[in-house]
Design a protein around this motif. Structure first.
Motif, mmCIF file in Angstrom:
data_model
loop_
_atom_site.group_PDB
_atom_site.id
_atom_site.type_symbol
_atom_site.label_atom_id
_atom_site.label_comp_id
_atom_site.label_asym_id
_atom_site.label_seq_id
_atom_site.Cartn_x
_atom_site.Cartn_y
_atom_site.Cartn_z
ATOM 1 N N ASP A 12 22.574 1.400 47.749
ATOM 2 C CA ASP A 12 23.903 1.651 47.175
ATOM 3 C C ASP A 12 24.747 2.594 48.036
ATOM 4 O OD1 ASP A 12 23.291 0.055 44.982
ATOM 5 O OD2 ASP A 12 22.489 1.741 43.825
ATOM 6 N N ILE A 13 24.168 3.119 49.110
ATOM 7 C CA ILE A 13 24.918 4.019 49.989
ATOM 8 C C ILE A 13 26.002 3.228 50.730
ATOM 9 C CG2 ILE A 13 24.743 5.406 52.092
ATOM 10 C CD1 ILE A 13 22.063 6.411 51.126
ATOM 11 N N ASP A 14 27.219 3.741 50.710
ATOM 12 C CA ASP A 14 28.360 3.070 51.328
ATOM 13 C C ASP A 14 28.356 3.315 52.835
ATOM 14 O OD1 ASP A 14 30.765 1.968 52.053
ATOM 15 O OD2 ASP A 14 32.007 3.495 51.055
ATOM 16 N N LEU A 15 28.153 2.253 53.614
ATOM 17 C CA LEU A 15 28.146 2.331 55.066
ATOM 18 C C LEU A 15 29.255 1.493 55.689
ATOM 19 C CD1 LEU A 15 24.285 2.067 55.745
ATOM 20 C CD2 LEU A 15 25.691 4.131 55.721
ATOM 21 N N THR A 16 30.281 1.163 54.907
ATOM 22 C CA THR A 16 31.352 0.300 55.409
ATOM 23 C C THR A 16 32.734 0.958 55.396
ATOM 24 O OG1 THR A 16 31.589 -0.685 53.200
ATOM 25 C CG2 THR A 16 30.140 -1.815 54.758
ATOM 26 N N SER A 17 33.045 1.728 54.369
ATOM 27 C CA SER A 17 34.384 2.297 54.271
ATOM 28 C C SER A 17 34.500 3.601 55.056
ATOM 29 C CB SER A 17 34.743 2.554 52.803
ATOM 30 O OG SER A 17 33.878 3.502 52.222
ATOM 31 N N GLY A 18 35.660 3.799 55.690
ATOM 32 C CA GLY A 18 35.921 5.027 56.417
ATOM 33 C C GLY A 18 35.132 5.206 57.689
ATOM 34 N N THR A 19 34.528 4.131 58.207
ATOM 35 C CA THR A 19 33.732 4.226 59.416
ATOM 36 C C THR A 19 34.623 4.171 60.658
ATOM 37 O OG1 THR A 19 33.386 1.835 59.587
ATOM 38 C CG2 THR A 19 31.810 3.089 58.258
ATOM 39 N N LEU A 20 34.049 4.552 61.783
ATOM 40 C CA LEU A 20 34.782 4.509 63.044
ATOM 41 C C LEU A 20 35.159 3.075 63.390
ATOM 42 C CD1 LEU A 20 35.813 6.007 65.563
ATOM 43 C CD2 LEU A 20 33.546 5.682 66.571
ATOM 44 N N LEU A 21 34.256 2.132 63.134
ATOM 45 C CA LEU A 21 34.543 0.729 63.415
ATOM 46 C C LEU A 21 35.742 0.243 62.616
ATOM 47 C CD1 LEU A 21 30.916 -0.765 63.520
ATOM 48 C CD2 LEU A 21 32.453 -0.388 65.457
ATOM 49 N N GLU A 22 35.806 0.636 61.346
ATOM 50 C CA GLU A 22 36.933 0.235 60.498
ATOM 51 C C GLU A 22 38.229 0.851 61.014
ATOM 52 O OE1 GLU A 22 37.491 -0.030 55.732
ATOM 53 O OE2 GLU A 22 37.389 2.013 56.544
ATOM 54 N N MET A 23 38.182 2.116 61.401
ATOM 55 C CA MET A 23 39.384 2.785 61.914
ATOM 56 C C MET A 23 39.871 2.144 63.202
ATOM 57 S SD MET A 23 38.469 6.807 61.267
ATOM 58 C CE MET A 23 38.172 7.449 59.624
#
Length: 496
Positions: free
Chosen positions: A456-467
């Motif tokens: 359930d740990i969020d590893l998608t939002s606010g990541t460097l890749l997303e930015m």
């Protein structure tokens, strides 16, 4: 340079001598080697997470994201009050240091001047903080560099005195004093001396390109610790015998005249050494206060953005400075300074001691968060090769750091229990632990938070890749490793 500024402080310039007195030259050297390696692993853990998810408050954010939201709340507020207390203590130290030259003037005047300078450096812009920290750190680096050269020449007898060689490793109490107990005591001194290294993780939120800059800084931390701390302790142990009574006496900013650095310079025939080191320690104190105010402001600002602090504190100026968070922190630091000014030293020392254990608590939290992050990353099927920066020697690094930190946290109050129980010292040393529990459990009760499962740990939002994908952060080419190219880039930046 920010990482250097966080590691070189009064703990090295003044307090490092007590490790020699506690453990002997070889014991002190081993203690700093052990703690230096631990700090390196903590920084690599922080670097991996901060590069993957850039944030201005890694202690609150990572604990809330990888462990439990209530732990994030506790880490965030504990980090804020720890550095707020530290800023207050640095204000007191500024007054004491200037009185070395101007004993007839009250130190409070210079403490107020120091607070105004720190506030303005942080209020102008992030660039203002960075520029000031760069030059103050450069002065400290130069001081250590000169110290090492003078120390080597003194040991070799090239400064006009006799050849010292390894003579002081054979006096009473050397090379090991009190064996394992002495080394553990020296480890506590080393841990306090290196606190502040984690500030580099806070700067990630305002870094132009975390993918390039953060790993480069983190990778160099170990070599900086090796050069500045390990080499300095080795030279001090060679020049100064461990039974020198001044090694125990020098513990605060007012003891600059008998600091181990001063004694080494004096052994080389430099009678002006006390004045030189007094100036360096003054810059060091201003640097520590400047960094502490910056760290406090950013952490408090993020807490406000997440609803964990008053909404007013989330406001920023046109230059992106969290002005109200900066003002709030400055006022509370001034309150701590006023408590000491009122003459109630017991209350003041009690408050300052609270900040001591929290620094190692943050390192412990970073290591735990990294352990959970990496496990979640693998459990959710991600490829480790896709990490912008990968910490080395996992899982040994965080396990090693956690084990050492638990030992140090428990053992740092050893002198308050044996040979005679000191109630005031004991509670001021360990009170930070129940305070942390109060923050944690109260927020857990109010918000009904739960321990987050790996899947359930969020590893998608606010990541460097997303930015990078959204264009929020520019994708720079890999950093060039040539030394002269790095110098030309630095020179070009400074002349813009």
């Amino acid at each position: 340079m920010i990482a250097i500024g966080g590691t070189i402080g009064t703990g090295l310039f003044i307090g490092s001598g007590s490790s020699l007195a506690e453990a002997g030259p070889a014991g002190a050297l081993i203690a700093f080697l052990v703690m230096g390696s631990m700090v390196f692993f903590v920084c690599t853990s922080l670097g991996e997470m901060s590069t993957f998810i850039p944030t201005s408050d890694p202690f609150n954010h990572f604990a809330a994201r990888f462990l439990d939201p209530s732990l994030g709340f506790a880490f965030g507020w504990n980090y804020w009050y720890s550095w707020m207390l530290t800023v207050g203590s640095e204000l007191v130290a500024c007054g004491i240091i200037v009185q070395f030259w101007l004993p007839d003037l009250t130190g409070a005047i210079w403490s107020v001047v120091a607070l105004v300078v720190m506030f303005l450096l942080n209020a102008i812009s992030v660039r203002g903080y960075g520029e000031a920290e760069f030059w103050m750190s450069a002065l400290k680096v130069l001081t250590v560099f000169v110290f090492l050269i003078v120390g080597i020449l003194t040991v070799a007898g090239a400064t006009g005195g006799e050849v010292i060689g390894g003579r002081n490793w054979h006096v009473e109490g050397a090379p090991f004093k009190e064996h394992i107990v002495g080394i553990l005591k020296a480890c506590i001194v080393a841990a306090f001396s290196m606190q502040g290294t984690e500030i580099v993780g806070i700067t990630v939120g305002e870094c132009a390109n975390p993918r390039r800059e953060v790993p480069r800084v983190i990778r160099s931390v170990f070599w900086r610790i090796l050069f500045f701390y390990i080499a300095s302790i080795l030279i001090i142990g060679l020049v100064i015998p461990n039974n020198n009574p001044n090694l125990v006496s020098a513990s605060g900013a007012g003891d600059v005249a008998i600091s181990p650095f001063t004694m080494v310079f004096q052994a080389a025939g430099a009678d002006w050494a006390a004045h030189l080191m007094n100036a360096v320690v003054l810059i060091t104190v201003l640097s520590a206060g400047n960094s502490g105010l910056y760290a406090c402001t950013r952490v408090l600002w993020v807490l406000a953005k997440e609803g964990k602090a008053p909404k007013l504190l989330r406001r920023v100026t046109k230059r992106g400075v969290p002005f109200w968070a900066l003002t709030f922190t400055s006022l509370w630091s001034a309150v701590i300074f006023c408590i000491s000014l009122a003459g109630n030293q017991s209350v003041y020392l009690f408050l300052i001691n609270l900040s001591g254990i929290t620094g190692m608590g943050f390192w412990l939290g970073i290591s735990l968060c990294h352990w959970r992050f990496r496990r979640a990353y693998i459990a959710q099927g991600y490829d480790l090769n896709d990490l912008p920066y990968k910490a080395s020697l996992f899982p040994f690094g965080p396990v090693y750091a956690c084990t050492l930190l638990v030992i140090i946290i428990i053992g740092q109050g050893y002198s308050t229990i044996w040979p005679k129980f000191d109630a005031t010292g004991f509670f001021s040393t360990y009170l930070a632990i129940p305070l942390f529990l109060i923050f944690w459990l109260s927020w857990k009760f109010i918000k009904k938070t739960k321990w987050i499962k790996l899947m359930d740990i969020d590893l998608t939002s606010g990541t460097l890749l997303e930015m990078e994908h959204n264009g929020d952060i520019e994708i720079f080419p890999p950093s060039e490793n040539s030394g002269w190219r790095k110098y030309l880039r630095w020179f070009h930046h400074k002349t813009e």
